[in-house]
Design a protein around this motif. Structure first.
Motif, PDB file in Angstrom:
ATOM      1  N   ASP A 154      57.864  43.309  15.874  1.00  0.00           N
ATOM      2  CA  ASP A 154      56.612  43.942  15.480  1.00  0.00           C
ATOM      3  C   ASP A 154      55.978  44.703  16.633  1.00  0.00           C
ATOM      4  OD1 ASP A 154      56.726  43.011  12.841  1.00  0.00           O
ATOM      5  OD2 ASP A 154      55.841  41.082  13.403  1.00  0.00           O
ATOM      6  N   LYS A 155      56.420  44.436  17.865  1.00  0.00           N
ATOM      7  CA  LYS A 155      55.903  45.142  19.035  1.00  0.00           C
ATOM      8  C   LYS A 155      56.856  46.251  19.482  1.00  0.00           C
ATOM      9  CE  LYS A 155      53.843  42.440  22.199  1.00  0.00           C
ATOM     10  NZ  LYS A 155      52.393  42.535  22.073  1.00  0.00           N
ATOM     11  N   THR A 156      58.146  45.967  19.432  1.00  0.00           N
ATOM     12  CA  THR A 156      59.184  46.972  19.657  1.00  0.00           C
ATOM     13  C   THR A 156      60.206  46.777  18.541  1.00  0.00           C
ATOM     14  OG1 THR A 156      58.906  46.959  22.059  1.00  0.00           O
ATOM     15  CG2 THR A 156      60.969  47.823  21.209  1.00  0.00           C
ATOM     16  N   SER A 157      60.255  47.695  17.623  1.00  0.00           N
ATOM     17  CA  SER A 157      61.141  47.537  16.467  1.00  0.00           C
ATOM     18  C   SER A 157      62.604  47.540  16.908  1.00  0.00           C
ATOM     19  CB  SER A 157      60.913  48.661  15.456  1.00  0.00           C
ATOM     20  OG  SER A 157      61.397  49.894  15.963  1.00  0.00           O
ATOM     21  N   PRO A 158      63.495  46.941  16.120  1.00  0.00           N
ATOM     22  CA  PRO A 158      64.925  46.989  16.441  1.00  0.00           C
ATOM     23  C   PRO A 158      65.411  48.424  16.650  1.00  0.00           C
ATOM     24  CG  PRO A 158      64.553  45.380  14.719  1.00  0.00           C
ATOM     25  CD  PRO A 158      63.234  46.072  14.951  1.00  0.00           C
ATOM     26  N   PHE A 159      64.872  49.364  15.870  1.00  0.00           N
ATOM     27  CA  PHE A 159      65.272  50.758  16.034  1.00  0.00           C
ATOM     28  C   PHE A 159      64.836  51.302  17.386  1.00  0.00           C
ATOM     29  CE2 PHE A 159      63.886  55.255  15.619  1.00  0.00           C
ATOM     30  CZ  PHE A 159      65.139  55.831  15.575  1.00  0.00           C
TER      31      PHE A 159
END
Length: 422
Positions: A249-254
């Motif tokens: 939620d802070k750094t998306s997997p993408f």
């Protein structure tokens, strides 16, 4: 010694208190630990390297104890800082502890799934060591055995003491004593003989070794790995303003995938050795193939996929790969969209932009998806040939919306996309 050779070849080996630790940990059934500060509600990519160092010990059937520094997090490590840290509220710290604890369990479980190996580990909180310990007892248990002479030798402490424009409080000065007590408790109660962490923690590590030697007359060990930097020579970490968080939620997997796929060619093999479990021989073959046509980013794609797989699991890695291919590599982008399931589509919308269809015409859709700031601008863009619907150029402002599998793809120019679904 396989363990030492593996760590050295992968770039983890920076400094050790004694190479005897490798002989000991080659024999299996030993315990080691690393600590994680709850100064945020998520770990970051720099912390992840600590997991990857630990796993090489675990794969030799050693137990890894991950300790959340709930107590020391209330104080703050003065290392690398020119001024006193701002204290977090106890409520925030407890919330961060719980979030990090869950994150550590999740990553370790993922590593087990990826390696198909049963690994031994435990996650604890050092707040439990201190919550019932009085100040007087702490001074008797720890303070008596550690000299100020040695504490002040630590570079980050000495600089703030010697510089007339800086200072260090007694609170931060005592940080290494608190962590020394961690090691003592773990050594005494859980038979932990080794701590691993970054090279800039060396003075804290040797303080812990000194306490155990003086208090128990026994030997403990320290192992550090080098600070890992990005292409701008900045350390991976939240304090450097370049944090890549492990919380999706802070750094998306993408976004994690994209960060890694933008790795320089010079760093591809280095990061692959540190951040993945690909065998070294295979990494050498991958890099050799990569350098034949580096513009195809073959090595970066494998690096990104493998790291996302460990942190967020296989489905998220595949989705991040699909999204990256969609944006930067694939020609027939609309066809990719029509094959996505509902969850994948929503992830695409989240990263690219888009909305649910609400009976708008084309001009309103361009405005409502932020591809144009007004109907007038939308008309102007269409007349200029800058608008595409399902990857076909739009020439009529009254163009009928052609949904396929309940999806349309809008594009303005070369790179601005929006997905509309119903």
């Amino acid at each position: 010694m396989w363990l030492k050779q593996e760590l050295e070849n992968r770039g983890f080996l920076y400094q050790t208190s004694s190479d005897d630790l490798f002989t000991l940990y080659e024999k299996w059934n030993q315990s080691l630990y690393a600590g994680f500060d709850p100064t945020a509600d998520s770990l970051h990519l720099g912390n992840f390297i600590g997991f990857m160092a630990a796993i090489h010990f675990m794969r030799k059937n050693n137990k890894f104890i991950a300790i959340v520094w709930g107590a020391t997090g209330m104080i703050g490590d003065p290392g690398g800082k020119d001024a006193e840290r701002t204290f977090l509220s106890e409520e925030t710290l407890r919330k961060n502890e719980q979030a990090i604890r869950k994150q550590i369990w999740k990553i370790l479980k993922n590593i087990e799934e990826v390696t198909w190996e049963k690994l031994e580990y435990e996650v604890i909180n050092n707040y439990d060591f201190f919550k019932n310990l009085s100040f007087l007892n702490f001074l008797r248990e720890v303070g008596k055995y550690i000299t100020v002479n040695n504490m002040i030798k630590k570079d980050t402490v000495r600089k703030r003491v010697e510089d007339p424009d800086k200072s260090i409080s007694y609170t931060e000065f005592s940080y290494m004593l608190l962590q020394a007590y961690d090691f003592f408790k773990l050594f005494n109660e859980k038979w932990v003989k080794l701590q691993i962490w970054w090279q800039d923690q060396w003075w804290n590590l040797v303080t812990w070794i000194e306490l155990i030697r003086k208090k128990l007359d026994k030997e403990a060990y320290a192992f550090t790995f080098p600070l890992i930097t990005d292409s701008n020579w900045k350390k991976f970490g939240k304090s450097e303003w370049n944090a890549i968080w492990l919380d999706k939620d802070k750094t998306s997997p993408f976004k994690l995938y994209q960060f890694l796929i933008n790795t320089t060619d010079e760093d591809v093999a280095k990061y692959m050795k540190l951040l993945t479990l690909i065998p070294l021989e295979e990494i050498n073959e991958i890099y050799k193939k990569h350098m034949e046509k580096p513009e195809l980013r073959y090595g970066q794609k494998i690096l990104a996929e493998k790291v996302v797989e460990i942190i967020h699991w296989k489905q998220q890695a595949q989705l991040a790969k699909k999204l990256s291919e969609f944006l930067f590599w694939t020609e027939n982008k609309f066809e990719i969209l029509t094959w996505l399931n509902e969850n994948e589509l929503q992830e695409f919308v989240k990263e690219i932009g888009g909305k649910k269809y609400e009976n708008e015409d084309l001009l309103d859709l361009l405005v409502n998806t932020w591809l144009a700031n007004s109907r007038w601008q939308a008309k102007k863009d269409i007349k200029a040939g800058a608008v595409y619907l399902n990857e076909e150029k739009v020439s009529d402002i009254n163009q009928e919306l052609n949904f396929q599998n309940n999806i349309i793809l809008l594009r303005k120019g070369k790179k601005k996309y929006s997905i509309v679904y119903r």
